[in-house]
Design an enzyme around this catalytic site. Structure first.
Site, PDB file in Angstrom:
ATOM      1  N   LYS A  32     -22.185 -29.806  23.150  1.00 47.64           N
ATOM      2  CA  LYS A  32     -21.795 -30.945  22.319  1.00 47.64           C
ATOM      3  C   LYS A  32     -21.143 -30.380  21.065  1.00 47.64           C
ATOM      4  CE  LYS A  32     -23.054 -35.413  20.591  1.00 47.64           C
ATOM      5  NZ  LYS A  32     -23.950 -36.563  20.762  1.00 47.64           N
TER       6      LYS A  32
ATOM      7  N   GLU B  22     -24.154 -44.728  21.885  1.00 47.05           N
ATOM      8  CA  GLU B  22     -25.357 -45.215  22.565  1.00 47.05           C
ATOM      9  C   GLU B  22     -25.059 -45.950  23.883  1.00 47.05           C
ATOM     10  OE1 GLU B  22     -28.302 -44.329  21.542  1.00 47.05           O
ATOM     11  OE2 GLU B  22     -27.551 -43.402  19.706  1.00 47.05           O
TER      12      GLU B  22
END
Length: 208
Positions: A31, A11
Site C-alpha cells: 500500500k 471503505e
C-alpha cells in the site's frame, strides 16, 4: 503479475479484496500510502488475513484523512517521484487509498500517478446510494487513462444491480462480496476458493 486494487470510494472493501487475492495468488502486498491507523494498518490486516509478505508503505501518515490533507497536517510533502514498485519475483497486489481519483499530493491524483506503472487493475464497487453513478464515473476515468482493467468485484449488490452494472460498463465480473460480520483468515480463504474458477477463466481469456 502486478494488480492494483482501486475503489469507487473509501471503505468499499479494497483491503478485503487485497487479502483474498494475496491468498489466491500467494502474492505479496503493498500500500503506497497509509493515512491513519498506523498501529492497525491495512498492511497489518492483509498480513494477518493472508500471511502475505507486505512491503513498507512509501508514506505513513498519522491522520485518517485524504493523503494530501494528512501530509499537510504531518508536514510531510508527498512527491510522486518517490513511489517505485517493490522489486519482487512474486505476484504483487497494490492497494490504493480512497477512491480512484483521490488526491495523492497537493498537485496530483492517485489514478494519474499509479497509472504510469505496467499493472493490471481491479475495481471494487460497494452498494450504497449513489454507488452506481460513482462506479460508472470511475470506469470512465480509468478508460480515459487507457488502463488495463482486469474486471470488477461487487460488494453487497443485489443480483439485478450486479447484472445492470456489468452490462452497462462492460467490465468483466471477478467476484462478489457479501456482508461479513467478522472477517477472518478462514473467511478470506473461503472467498479465494470461491473466486478461483472465475479468475482462472479470466486469465485463460487474456492468454487466448
Amino acid at each position: 503479475m502486478h494488480i492494483i486494487i482501486a475503489g469507487i470510494d473509501t471503505e468499499v472493501g479494497k483491503t478485503f479484496v487485497s487479502a483474498i487475492l494475496a491468498t489466491l495468488f500467494q502474492a505479496e502486498y503493498w500500500k503506497p500510502i497509509q493515512s491513519g491507523s498506523l498501529d492497525r494498518s491495512d498492511s497489518t490486516i492483509v498480513r494477518e488475513l493472508s500471511g502475505a509478505v507486505c512491503h513498507r508503505e512509501t508514506y505513513r501518515l498519522t491522520h485518517p484523512l485524504a493523503a494530501h490533507q494528512a501530509a499537510r497536517v504531518d508536514n510531510i510533502p508527498i512527491h510522486a517521484e518517490n513511489f517505485s514498485l517493490p522489486v519482487t519475483e512474486a505476484p504483487l497486489i497494490i492497494e490504493t487509498s480512497g477512491g480512484f481519483l483521490s488526491p495523492c499530493s497537493q498537485d496530483s491524483l492517485q489514478g494519474d500517478v499509479f497509472s504510469k506503472w505496467p499493472c493490471q487493475w481491479v475495481l471494487v464497487s460497494k452498494a450504497y446510494l449513489g454507488s452506481i453513478n460513482h462506479t460508472c464515473l470511475t470506469v470512465e476515468a480509468m478508460r480515459t487513462r487507457n488502463l488495463n482493467i482486469l474486471g470488477m468485484v461487487l460488494n453487497q449488490y443485489p443480483k439485478e444491480e450486479e447484472d445492470w452494472l456489468l452490462n452497462m460498463t462492460g467490465i468483466p465480473y471477478l467476484g462478489r462480496l457479501n456482508y461479513e460480520n467478522i472477517i477472518s483468515k478462514e473467511t478470506v480463504k473461503n472467498y479465494a476458493n470461491l473466486w478461483k474458477e472465475t479468475w482462472e477463466d479470466r486469465e485463460a481469456k487474456l492468454c487466448s
